[in-house]
Design a protein around this motif. Structure first.
Motif, PDB file in Angstrom:
ATOM      1  N   VAL A 329      32.095 -28.423  26.076  1.00  0.00           N
ATOM      2  CA  VAL A 329      30.918 -28.130  25.390  1.00  0.00           C
ATOM      3  C   VAL A 329      30.782 -28.864  23.835  1.00  0.00           C
ATOM      4  O   VAL A 329      29.688 -29.404  23.684  1.00  0.00           O
ATOM      5  CB  VAL A 329      30.761 -26.489  25.332  1.00  0.00           C
ATOM      6  CG1 VAL A 329      29.411 -26.281  24.177  1.00  0.00           C
ATOM      7  CG2 VAL A 329      30.527 -25.995  26.570  1.00  0.00           C
ATOM      8  N   TRP A 330      31.629 -28.568  23.156  1.00  0.00           N
ATOM      9  CA  TRP A 330      31.478 -29.209  21.635  1.00  0.00           C
ATOM     10  C   TRP A 330      31.487 -30.570  21.581  1.00  0.00           C
ATOM     11  O   TRP A 330      30.890 -31.078  20.662  1.00  0.00           O
ATOM     12  CB  TRP A 330      32.746 -28.646  20.836  1.00  0.00           C
ATOM     13  CG  TRP A 330      32.155 -27.198  20.424  1.00  0.00           C
ATOM     14  CD1 TRP A 330      32.847 -26.001  20.879  1.00  0.00           C
ATOM     15  CD2 TRP A 330      31.252 -26.801  19.422  1.00  0.00           C
ATOM     16  NE1 TRP A 330      32.376 -24.818  20.092  1.00  0.00           N
ATOM     17  CE2 TRP A 330      31.381 -25.378  19.339  1.00  0.00           C
ATOM     18  CE3 TRP A 330      30.168 -27.280  18.696  1.00  0.00           C
ATOM     19  CZ2 TRP A 330      30.227 -24.590  18.523  1.00  0.00           C
ATOM     20  CZ3 TRP A 330      29.483 -26.721  17.870  1.00  0.00           C
ATOM     21  CH2 TRP A 330      29.626 -25.304  17.859  1.00  0.00           C
ATOM     22  N   ARG A 331      32.164 -31.355  22.538  1.00  0.00           N
ATOM     23  CA  ARG A 331      32.004 -32.642  22.757  1.00  0.00           C
ATOM     24  C   ARG A 331      30.356 -33.059  22.985  1.00  0.00           C
ATOM     25  O   ARG A 331      29.883 -33.988  22.175  1.00  0.00           O
ATOM     26  CB  ARG A 331      33.034 -33.070  23.648  1.00  0.00           C
ATOM     27  CG  ARG A 331      32.696 -34.784  23.973  1.00  0.00           C
ATOM     28  CD  ARG A 331      33.496 -35.654  22.892  1.00  0.00           C
ATOM     29  NE  ARG A 331      33.275 -35.493  21.662  1.00  0.00           N
ATOM     30  CZ  ARG A 331      32.344 -36.048  20.891  1.00  0.00           C
ATOM     31  NH1 ARG A 331      31.496 -37.083  21.561  1.00  0.00           N
ATOM     32  NH2 ARG A 331      32.115 -36.153  19.433  1.00  0.00           N
ATOM     33  N   ALA A 332      29.880 -32.448  23.891  1.00  0.00           N
ATOM     34  CA  ALA A 332      28.587 -32.833  24.264  1.00  0.00           C
ATOM     35  C   ALA A 332      27.627 -32.374  23.240  1.00  0.00           C
ATOM     36  O   ALA A 332      26.649 -32.943  22.843  1.00  0.00           O
ATOM     37  CB  ALA A 332      28.301 -31.886  25.697  1.00  0.00           C
ATOM     38  N   GLU A 333      27.556 -31.197  22.416  1.00  0.00           N
ATOM     39  CA  GLU A 333      26.990 -30.745  21.435  1.00  0.00           C
ATOM     40  C   GLU A 333      27.033 -31.836  20.263  1.00  0.00           C
ATOM     41  O   GLU A 333      25.934 -32.162  19.642  1.00  0.00           O
ATOM     42  CB  GLU A 333      27.652 -29.662  20.720  1.00  0.00           C
ATOM     43  CG  GLU A 333      27.399 -28.301  21.782  1.00  0.00           C
ATOM     44  CD  GLU A 333      25.825 -27.651  21.543  1.00  0.00           C
ATOM     45  OE1 GLU A 333      24.997 -28.213  21.017  1.00  0.00           O
ATOM     46  OE2 GLU A 333      25.542 -26.967  22.434  1.00  0.00           O
ATOM     47  N   HIS A 334      28.274 -32.333  19.909  1.00  0.00           N
ATOM     48  CA  HIS A 334      28.330 -33.412  19.029  1.00  0.00           C
ATOM     49  C   HIS A 334      27.651 -34.912  19.212  1.00  0.00           C
ATOM     50  O   HIS A 334      26.643 -35.206  18.363  1.00  0.00           O
ATOM     51  CB  HIS A 334      29.705 -33.755  18.371  1.00  0.00           C
ATOM     52  CG  HIS A 334      29.902 -34.729  17.599  1.00  0.00           C
ATOM     53  ND1 HIS A 334      30.070 -35.953  17.724  1.00  0.00           N
ATOM     54  CD2 HIS A 334      29.743 -34.396  16.040  1.00  0.00           C
ATOM     55  CE1 HIS A 334      30.243 -36.964  16.622  1.00  0.00           C
ATOM     56  NE2 HIS A 334      29.877 -36.086  15.558  1.00  0.00           N
ATOM     57  N   PHE A 335      27.688 -34.960  20.455  1.00  0.00           N
ATOM     58  CA  PHE A 335      26.735 -36.323  20.951  1.00  0.00           C
ATOM     59  C   PHE A 335      25.490 -36.051  20.843  1.00  0.00           C
ATOM     60  O   PHE A 335      24.729 -37.014  20.503  1.00  0.00           O
ATOM     61  CB  PHE A 335      27.336 -36.630  22.512  1.00  0.00           C
ATOM     62  CG  PHE A 335      26.767 -37.748  22.978  1.00  0.00           C
ATOM     63  CD1 PHE A 335      26.967 -39.167  22.289  1.00  0.00           C
ATOM     64  CD2 PHE A 335      25.854 -37.765  23.968  1.00  0.00           C
ATOM     65  CE1 PHE A 335      26.177 -40.330  22.880  1.00  0.00           C
ATOM     66  CE2 PHE A 335      25.018 -38.644  24.344  1.00  0.00           C
ATOM     67  CZ  PHE A 335      25.203 -39.881  23.854  1.00  0.00           C
ATOM     68  N   SER A 336      25.164 -34.864  21.326  1.00  0.00           N
ATOM     69  CA  SER A 336      23.923 -34.546  21.346  1.00  0.00           C
ATOM     70  C   SER A 336      22.900 -34.682  19.860  1.00  0.00           C
ATOM     71  O   SER A 336      22.102 -35.156  19.900  1.00  0.00           O
ATOM     72  CB  SER A 336      23.283 -33.303  22.121  1.00  0.00           C
ATOM     73  OG  SER A 336      23.937 -33.502  23.392  1.00  0.00           O
ATOM     74  N   TYR A 337      23.916 -34.083  18.847  1.00  0.00           N
ATOM     75  CA  TYR A 337      23.467 -33.853  17.591  1.00  0.00           C
ATOM     76  C   TYR A 337      23.461 -35.434  17.065  1.00  0.00           C
ATOM     77  O   TYR A 337      22.593 -35.736  16.244  1.00  0.00           O
ATOM     78  CB  TYR A 337      24.307 -33.142  16.938  1.00  0.00           C
ATOM     79  CG  TYR A 337      24.485 -33.150  15.386  1.00  0.00           C
ATOM     80  CD1 TYR A 337      23.454 -32.604  14.545  1.00  0.00           C
ATOM     81  CD2 TYR A 337      25.239 -34.002  14.648  1.00  0.00           C
ATOM     82  CE1 TYR A 337      23.476 -32.739  13.244  1.00  0.00           C
ATOM     83  CE2 TYR A 337      25.343 -34.408  13.429  1.00  0.00           C
ATOM     84  CZ  TYR A 337      24.320 -33.647  12.401  1.00  0.00           C
ATOM     85  OH  TYR A 337      24.197 -33.693  11.170  1.00  0.00           O
ATOM     86  N   TRP A 338      24.482 -36.322  17.336  1.00  0.00           N
ATOM     87  CA  TRP A 338      24.396 -37.577  16.753  1.00  0.00           C
ATOM     88  C   TRP A 338      23.327 -38.445  17.342  1.00  0.00           C
ATOM     89  O   TRP A 338      22.847 -39.035  16.771  1.00  0.00           O
ATOM     90  CB  TRP A 338      25.819 -38.060  17.606  1.00  0.00           C
ATOM     91  CG  TRP A 338      25.990 -39.538  16.854  1.00  0.00           C
ATOM     92  CD1 TRP A 338      26.392 -40.021  15.708  1.00  0.00           C
ATOM     93  CD2 TRP A 338      25.822 -40.574  17.815  1.00  0.00           C
ATOM     94  NE1 TRP A 338      26.548 -41.287  15.694  1.00  0.00           N
ATOM     95  CE2 TRP A 338      26.181 -41.565  17.063  1.00  0.00           C
ATOM     96  CE3 TRP A 338      25.679 -40.836  19.059  1.00  0.00           C
ATOM     97  CZ2 TRP A 338      26.374 -43.328  17.390  1.00  0.00           C
ATOM     98  CZ3 TRP A 338      25.449 -42.196  19.464  1.00  0.00           C
ATOM     99  CH2 TRP A 338      25.936 -43.265  18.776  1.00  0.00           C
TER     100      TRP A 338
END
Length: 386
Positions: A329-338
């Motif tokens: 989840v946090w990997r996807a959160e970071h990519f989406s934020y990026w």
């Protein structure tokens, strides 16, 4: 009533989980507060990662997807009046993404469900994770569903998330929203175009060879009435304009809506015998197209964990579900934020910040290493599951 697994919510996550469990011989009942027609017309994301397509095919829900889905091998980043292609498949060993509307996935999964598995217009009122038991109202009558496990797939506003006590919440609101339109016009591009412009972000997506899906960055407090069709098309033409004269096709707009953008994660994703999946546990801004795919990844892993308990008597995967999922989840959160901060225009930013953003965009399209980072996150990683 009694079942092995009670599933709350008949969105793609809940429906897919029920189907994956059925294929392993595990009984499940899906409780959904809305009627079938509402579930089948809810418009949501339509970009599927390679792993999501693989899971749907393996679950027997890939026939229409393979026939009607639009497979893409790349995408375009557009800024400064020029387009730059990111060759997704070349950078990720042949992996692709597929355009196929969430509404169609829901229709496919409902059609595959046997009579009685999904109980529409069954409003869940309370979840007891310890018993475990679900209390719901159906046809004006209060009922209970006893079970071994509960899967909360009922979204951010559902009752499941509230049934996890002392949860930690992490969230961020963004200073922009998306004005999304569905237009009855053939797409002007064969691959998605992500456009950065001084006036704001724009996205050209596809729904079918005859229907286009387009988005404009607007203020979160923007009124939909302020955007008649001609203003929408004019703004899209301005933002997508290129020095080589690229042309945007326009036509009748069938639907339009404004969606605020936010990031949200609740931890843990498990309490006693209740397991959260999809929007009940996390929300991402749509820029990275991770929401639906992350939900599919959740329930694929959860189905494997539940099967391990019933088939081999081991609860190890269930015990590790929350921690394992939160890493993804946090990997996807970071990519989406990026992706969001890379492409959107912060009108409150100073000239220095604007130049840094432009430099970052130029680096992504000129460096194979940077482009590969975008590509491998965009097409997604392999899902954990059967």
């Amino acid at each position: 009533m009694r079942t092995q697994v009670a599933i709350i919510g008949a969105g793609p996550a809940g429906l897919l989980l029920s189907h994956l469990l059925e294929r392993r011989g595990i009984d499940a009942v899906v409780l959904e507060s809305r009627d079938r027609a509402h579930c089948e017309r809810r418009q949501r994301a339509g970009m599927l990662e390679q792993g999501t397509v693989d899971v749907l095919r393996a679950a027997g829900a890939g026939e229409r997807l393979d026939r009607e889905g639009l497979t893409h091998h790349g995408l375009e980043l557009r800024f400064g009046g020029a387009g730059h292609r990111i060759a997704l498949s070349e950078l990720t060993g042949g992996r692709t993404v597929t355009i196929y509307a969430q509404t169609e996935i829901v229709k496919d999964l409902i059609a595959l469900s046997p009579e009685g598995r999904i109980r529409f217009e069954a409003e869940v009122l309370e979840v007891d994770p310890a018993s475990p038991r679900v209390t719901y109202r159906e046809n004006g009558v209060l009922r209970t569903l006893d079970c071994d496990l509960v899967a909360g797939c009922d979204g951010f506003h559902g009752v499941s998330r509230a049934a996890v006590p002392r949860a930690k919440v992490f969230e961020r609101d963004y200073p922009f929203a998306w004005l999304g339109v569905l237009a009855d016009v053939p797409p002007s591009t064969e691959e998605l175009v992500y456009c950065h412009h001084d006036r704001g972000f724009a996205l050209h997506s596809l729904r079918s060879p005859e229907v286009s899906r387009l988005y404009l960055q607007v203020s979160p407090d923007e009124e939909l009435a302020a955007w008649p069709d001609e203003r929408i098309w004019s703004e899209l033409r301005t933002r997508f304009a290129t020095r080589d004269g690229w042309t945007l096709k326009d036509g009748p707009i069938r639907e339009k809506a404004i969606t605020p953008m936010r990031s949200f994660v609740t931890e843990p994703m498990r309490h006693d015998n209740l397991f959260l999946a999809g929007d009940a546990a996390h929300i991402v801004p749509p820029t990275g197209a991770k929401g639906l795919n992350l939900a599919v990844s959740d329930v694929t892993a959860l189905a494997s964990a539940i099967a391990a308990r019933y088939e081999g008597g081991s609860s190890a995967l269930l015990d590790g579900y929350s921690s394992a999922r939160l890493r993804r989840v946090w990997r996807a959160e970071h990519f989406s934020y990026w992706m969001t901060t890379l492409l959107h225009t912060d009108h409150s930013a100073d000239a220095f910040a604007r130049r840094l953003q432009l430099s970052h965009l130029e680096y992504v399209v000129s460096s194979k290493a940077a482009a590969t980072t975008l590509a491998e996150n965009y097409v997604g990683f392999a899902h954990d599951g059967p």
